[in-house]
Design an enzyme around this catalytic site. Structure first.
Site, short mmCIF file in Angstrom:
data_model
loop_
_atom_site.label_atom_id
_atom_site.label_comp_id
_atom_site.label_asym_id
_atom_site.label_seq_id
_atom_site.Cartn_x
_atom_site.Cartn_y
_atom_site.Cartn_z
N SER A 103 21.73 -28.01 21.43
CA SER A 103 20.47 -28.44 21.07
C SER A 103 19.82 -28.37 19.63
O SER A 103 18.94 -28.84 19.25
CB SER A 103 19.49 -27.39 21.89
OG SER A 103 19.71 -26.07 20.97
N LYS B 198 15.63 -24.76 11.98
CA LYS B 198 15.36 -25.02 13.38
C LYS B 198 14.23 -25.01 13.70
O LYS B 198 13.53 -23.78 13.73
CB LYS B 198 16.48 -24.58 14.23
CG LYS B 198 16.28 -25.33 15.62
CD LYS B 198 17.41 -24.72 16.28
CE LYS B 198 17.62 -25.31 17.95
NZ LYS B 198 18.66 -24.73 18.80
N SER C 147 24.97 -24.27 21.39
CA SER C 147 23.96 -25.28 20.67
C SER C 147 23.99 -25.07 19.38
O SER C 147 23.31 -25.97 18.67
CB SER C 147 22.22 -24.73 21.05
OG SER C 147 22.11 -25.24 22.36
#
Lengths: 484, 95
Positions: free
Chosen positions: A151, A76, A175
């Site tokens: 997210s 990420k 998330s």
């Protein structure tokens, strides 16, 4: 080929049935061919990946067996990667090439993982749809008109479409779990403090926790073995002996006590079809010997409001470091120092990040601290106490991950309705408990996630329950037709 | 609680965010909704409850007061928007 799981690739690499270079090229080709439909990567590091793969092949040839040796993964874009842009989904960090590695990146490198690139995300991890990214929204591989969740939406979409066998995520209020549910994959948020936050760009420091996202519980266990561990560079890292998170995978479920929080089933807003999927999953677990009972989490309705005081307060403090002076975006021709600060921040941050900075600044400002922040911190404790009481009687809690199916891009324009999509995930963050989502069904071609919440440090048991469920079902093997 | 445009601009200033009236107007609705939403906390039974700052109620870990990090000034300054002679440059502060 790309249907193979991360654990399956580990076995094939060890058996020398495929080389890391071949495997890395296979996934790089898929990213190049398929990612234009999804936008799940911000940066693809093909050259470095192939060099890492060759180094892994050399180590495999010598008979080395580090946990992820030669396996392609994605990070990420919230994890700092030395020499590679680390944008956090923001214009503010678009020019930022990190001068150091996050501990998670160091540990995965040491385990032999091959990084294919950095995945897209909501700006500074603030969002539940991946629509707040400076690099444009990510699309859900099951229906590209819908959001992948957020997210960690880029990681979830990339794994869901099998553009990579595993990816890291971070979970401050859901998330990892919410996008895992929306994209039909397995994702785990560990106990707060398990995975180092060093080099993981801070949003809300008392809630943020990194974790694995992959097709199966077994994959997540293998990734977590590489990611977790004490780190003296993170002041809230927990000092505990190393643990094998795959140790309980084959433990049967006879006598396992599963609690169903009534509040997570009774409230308005839960899609009846999602409820049906969860009920069917409960029957599968009962069939394997688990006992099910209802439990109460009477303060859980206060989770989302408490979170939207605590998280913005910590965000406003953490994001004060972005000043246009030391790194990151700087406005053109500042008139004076104040202009430099306010315009660099005004131009560098997107609207949702500004909104949360302002909420946080307000609730921490003189005269309001007790009314908001202190009150929210007290509510946080009564929420954690509810869990403590529940875990006196049960081993794990089971609930839906999200109240509804993946929604359409643009469907949640007002902030509060977006915030409520994390209604079932936020409580575990406030309490610091481990929790995961795994695929448990499909409705109209869209995946549905099942959430398991465990007691502190009980990740191995959670993964074991999930693995047993995945022995009986095949939801975790399903790939959207366009990406099969 | 509802916030108006001037209140939004005041909060934006405290937050060091440049914001004109039009932008402040756009933020006012969302911020008002959020503040109204978190007012649900007012009904919580929290009499005598200790605020919770850390999920595991851990205490700050201390370490020996020794230098552990190497000097990486050049690497860190290489990514700064403007530096000169090892210093970060900003607009003139003192006339």
């Amino acid at each position: 080929m790309a249907q193979e799981t991360l654990s399956g690739w580990v076995r094939k690499l060890q058996a020398r049935e495929i080389s890391s270079r071949e495997l890395t090229q296979l996934y790089l080709d898929r990213i190049e061919r398929l990612d234009p439909q999804l936008n799940s990567f911000i940066t693809v590091t093909a050259e470095q990946a192939l060099a890492q793969a060759e180094a892994a092949d050399a180590r495999l040839a010598k008979g080395e067996q580090t946990p992820l040796l030669g396996v392609p993964i994605a990070q990420k874009d919230i994890f700092c990667t030395e020499g590679v842009r680390t944008s956090c989904g923001s214009r503010m960090l678009d020019p930022f090439v990190s001068p150091y590695n996050a501990t998670v990146v160091e540990r995965m490198n040491a385990a032999g993982a091959v990084m294919l690139g950095k995945t897209n995300m909501d700006e500074f991890a603030m969002g539940s749809s991946n629509e707040t990214s400076f690099y444009g929204p990510v699309r859900n591989p099951w229906d590209t008109e819908r959001v992948p969740g957020g997210s960690s939406g880029g990681s979830a979409a990339a794994v869901g479409a099998r553009l990579v066998p595993g990816a890291t995520g971070t979970d401050t209020g859901g998330s990892i779990r919410q996008p895992a549910a929306f994209c039909g994959i397995t994702g785990l948020k560990p106990t707060y403090g398990r995975v180092s936050r060093y080099g993981m760009i801070a949003f809300a420091s008392s809630l943020d926790q990194g974790g694995p996202m992959a097709a199966t519980a077994e994959d997540c266990g293998q990734m977590l073995n590489a990611m977790a561990g004490f780190d003296e560079r993170d002041s809230t890292s927990v000092e505990r002996p190393a643990e094998d998170f795959t140790a309980a995978l084959n433990q049967d479920l006879k006598g396992l006590r599963i609690g169903l929080p009534t509040e997570f089933f009774g409230e308005a807003g839960l899609d009846e079809r999602v409820r049906g999927v969860i009920d069917a999953a409960i029957e599968v677990l009962k069939g394997r010997g688990a006992e099910v009972r209802e439990v109460g989490l009477p303060n859980s309705h206060l989770s989302v409001p408490a979170y939207y005081v605590v998280a913005p307060a910590e965000c406003s403090s953490n994001l004060a470091r972005f000043d246009g002076v030391r790194y990151g975006y700087r406005c053109e021709n500042p008139e004076d120092l104040m202009d430099l600060y306010t315009r660099s921040r005004g131009e560098g941050f997107g609207d949702e990040v500004k909104r949360r900075i302002m909420v946080g600044t307000y609730v921490l400002s003189a005269g309001y601290y007790d009314a908001y922040y202190l009150k929210a911190q007290k509510v946080r404790r009564i929420i954690a106490d509810d869990f403590r009481r529940a875990f006196a009687d049960v081993d794990v809690l089971l609930a839906p991950t999200t109240p509804e199916l993946p929604f359409a891009l643009g469907a949640k324009a007002d902030p509060v309705s977006m915030y409520l999509s994390d209604i079932y995930t936020i409580a575990a963050n406030l309490a610091g408990l481990p929790a995961m989502s795994l695929p448990a069904g499909e409705i109209d071609g869209l995946p549905v996630g099942l959430q398991l919440i465990g007691n502190y440090f009980d990740e191995a048991r959670l993964l074991g329950v999930a693995h047993q469920y995945q022995q009986e079902t095949d939801w975790h093997t399903r790939v959207p037709a366009a990406f099969a | 609680m509802s916030v108006d445009t001037s209140e939004v601009r005041r909060i934006a200033h405290l937050s060091r965010l440049a914001m004109n009236d039009d932008q402040a107007r756009d933020f006012a609705g969302g911020l008002s909704d959020i503040f109204a939403f978190v007012e649900q906390l007012d009904g919580a039974a929290i009499e005598g409850v200790e605020p919770m700052a850390h999920p595991l109620d851990a205490e700050q870990r201390l370490r020996p007061d020794a230098v552990t990090e190497p000097d990486r000034r050049e690497a860190y300054q290489a990514i700064a928007p403007a530096v000169e002679g090892g210093l970060y440059l900003v607009p003139r502060v003192i006339e």
